[in-house]
Design a protein around this motif. Sequence first.
Motif, short mmCIF file in Angstrom:
data_model
loop_
_atom_site.label_atom_id
_atom_site.label_comp_id
_atom_site.label_asym_id
_atom_site.label_seq_id
_atom_site.Cartn_x
_atom_site.Cartn_y
_atom_site.Cartn_z
N GLU A 96 0.95 -1.27 -0.01
CA GLU A 96 -0.05 0.03 0.06
C GLU A 96 0.87 1.18 -0.02
O GLU A 96 0.40 2.36 -0.62
N ASP A 97 1.86 1.41 0.78
CA ASP A 97 2.95 2.43 0.82
C ASP A 97 3.50 2.67 -0.37
O ASP A 97 3.43 3.60 -1.01
N TYR A 98 3.91 1.59 -1.14
CA TYR A 98 4.53 1.81 -2.32
C TYR A 98 3.66 2.27 -3.63
O TYR A 98 3.87 3.12 -4.38
N GLN A 99 2.41 1.88 -3.33
CA GLN A 99 1.27 2.29 -4.36
C GLN A 99 1.05 3.72 -4.09
O GLN A 99 0.61 4.51 -5.14
N ASN A 100 1.11 4.06 -3.04
CA ASN A 100 0.78 5.62 -2.87
C ASN A 100 2.11 6.40 -2.73
O ASN A 100 2.06 7.45 -2.38
N GLY A 101 3.32 5.82 -3.26
CA GLY A 101 4.50 6.72 -3.34
C GLY A 101 5.51 6.80 -2.15
O GLY A 101 6.47 7.71 -2.28
N LEU A 102 5.10 6.11 -1.33
CA LEU A 102 5.98 6.11 -0.15
C LEU A 102 7.06 4.82 -0.19
O LEU A 102 6.86 4.03 -0.86
N THR A 103 8.09 5.11 0.89
CA THR A 103 9.17 3.94 0.95
C THR A 103 9.04 3.39 2.29
O THR A 103 9.46 4.05 3.17
N PRO A 104 8.58 2.14 2.47
CA PRO A 104 8.39 1.68 3.73
C PRO A 104 9.46 0.91 4.13
O PRO A 104 10.48 0.83 3.68
N ASN A 105 9.54 0.67 5.70
CA ASN A 105 10.60 -0.23 6.23
C ASN A 105 10.07 -1.47 6.82
O ASN A 105 9.58 -1.54 7.88
N PRO A 106 10.04 -2.57 5.90
CA PRO A 106 9.24 -3.92 6.77
C PRO A 106 9.68 -4.30 7.88
O PRO A 106 9.21 -4.95 8.51
N ASP A 107 11.39 -4.17 8.08
CA ASP A 107 11.91 -4.64 9.35
C ASP A 107 11.51 -3.87 10.63
O ASP A 107 10.98 -4.45 11.66
N ILE A 108 11.07 -2.78 10.44
CA ILE A 108 10.46 -2.08 11.61
C ILE A 108 9.09 -2.79 11.90
O ILE A 108 8.72 -2.70 13.11
N LEU A 109 8.35 -2.71 11.00
CA LEU A 109 6.89 -3.12 10.91
C LEU A 109 6.99 -4.75 11.56
O LEU A 109 6.18 -5.16 12.35
N CYS A 110 7.92 -5.47 10.91
CA CYS A 110 8.02 -7.00 11.39
C CYS A 110 8.42 -7.02 12.96
O CYS A 110 7.72 -7.78 13.47
N ASN A 111 9.54 -6.15 13.31
CA ASN A 111 9.39 -6.20 14.84
C ASN A 111 8.40 -5.93 15.58
O ASN A 111 8.27 -6.50 16.60
N ARG A 112 7.56 -4.80 15.28
CA ARG A 112 6.60 -4.28 15.94
C ARG A 112 5.32 -5.27 15.97
O ARG A 112 5.02 -5.60 17.15
N HIS A 113 4.97 -5.94 14.91
CA HIS A 113 3.64 -6.45 14.79
C HIS A 113 4.09 -8.07 14.66
O HIS A 113 3.22 -8.90 15.39
N ILE A 114 5.04 -8.56 14.47
CA ILE A 114 5.48 -10.01 14.46
C ILE A 114 6.25 -10.37 15.68
O ILE A 114 5.82 -11.08 16.66
N GLY A 166 19.07 -7.53 3.18
CA GLY A 166 17.70 -7.30 2.30
C GLY A 166 16.50 -7.88 2.98
O GLY A 166 16.28 -8.30 4.15
N ILE A 167 15.66 -7.98 2.23
CA ILE A 167 13.92 -8.25 2.73
C ILE A 167 13.85 -9.69 2.27
O ILE A 167 14.05 -10.13 1.21
N CYS A 168 13.26 -10.55 3.23
CA CYS A 168 13.37 -11.94 3.06
C CYS A 168 12.36 -12.29 1.96
O CYS A 168 12.76 -13.33 1.10
N PHE A 169 11.15 -11.47 1.49
CA PHE A 169 10.05 -11.81 0.46
C PHE A 169 10.81 -11.38 -0.70
O PHE A 169 10.17 -11.97 -1.83
N ILE A 170 11.70 -10.73 -0.79
CA ILE A 170 12.31 -10.22 -1.97
C ILE A 170 13.23 -11.30 -2.37
O ILE A 170 13.65 -11.67 -3.80
#
Length: 381
Positions: free
Chosen positions: A85-103, A203-207
């Motif tokens: 969603e972020d990339y679609q809206n022109g933003l550059t997210p940080n999935p590592d920070i999200l993974c630590n918080r949510h997972i 890098g990012i695991c899913f890539i």
Amino acid sequence: MFRKIIVGISGGVDSAVCAHLLKEKGFSVLGVFMRNWDELDETGRCSGEKDLADANYVCNKIGIDLIEVNFVKEYWNNVFTNFLEDYQNGLTPNPDILCNRHIKFDHFYKYALEKLEFDAIAMGHYARTSFGPYLENYKPNKDVHLLQAKDSFKDQTFFLSNIRQKALRKTMFPIGEYTKGEIKSIAKNIGLHRVALKKESTGICFIGNRNFKDFIKEYIHSKPGDFIDIDTGKVVGHHEGFHQWTVGQRCRLHSYLKPYFVAAKDELTNSILVAYGTDHPALYSNLVYTQNPSWISSDPLKDRNQFRCQFRFQHTKPLVDCTVEKLNDGGLQVSLDKPLRALTPGQYGVLYLGTECLGCARIMTSEQMKNNFKQFASMQI
């Protein structure tokens, strides 16, 4: 107070030594391997199975049990969908920070303490807390503070800056007291040569090893647009979708001798504004605006309008002194003593006071980016 500890085992050297140190201290240790991405959907490009084999090898060598827990659904809902969603809206997210918080520090933490009824979790992150590496300074009614690791180069507090106080209070970071070199030496000394010599994952695991542009095309429909020179307003090239580009990134436009770099992305016109040369003023700013902050312990702005601290938005870059002010909308204005290049919307600005990581806030824009848009708009008149 804390006897039964669950360790997140990744198959790497850091979590392996983390588990070893805990067992040496006399804790009852259980290893848990988290499966966060379904590699079968990606034709085996992710290293999940190899990491699980390495995790089993580690636990057998150390002499602890290992179980596997599946958080694929949670990762998809809390991390990957936000990433897209972020990339679609022109933003550059940080999935590592999200993974630590949510997972890791939410779903995994709750699984360990609530479902398995263990006392605390331990992770192989390079970080420290005011409660000590083994929670020896734990106080039930006292906030814990997140502190930088002994190894400043490997320090991972940047990626932990968005986790909640509740989880941090019952998390051990044993390897935060060591350097990476010391951790590898310990691994070799206890016979864990396989993981001691293992190439560190980046890098990012899913890539995985794929080209990012090829990966993102699988999920986001491309919408072509123009590269526009921010100084002249002229079209200097074309792109297949601005979700493939991030602020500060080099654009390889072969018709020009000097390289262009992304200065801003205009969602209304689907244009990418580019600046000629890596040190162009349009790429630098000393004033950044964020969303509402996430503080790890107490709010430093609770009883004052501003305070001094240090800022970074890339974990390998030096800290920059700054003044932080609270805005009426709850966000922050961060005034940097030194202008930084490519302050990127969607990334996190992480704040420090000495060795303490105070928390973070998501970057929305910078003063220079606002000026870039004004300049572009004036060219359209």
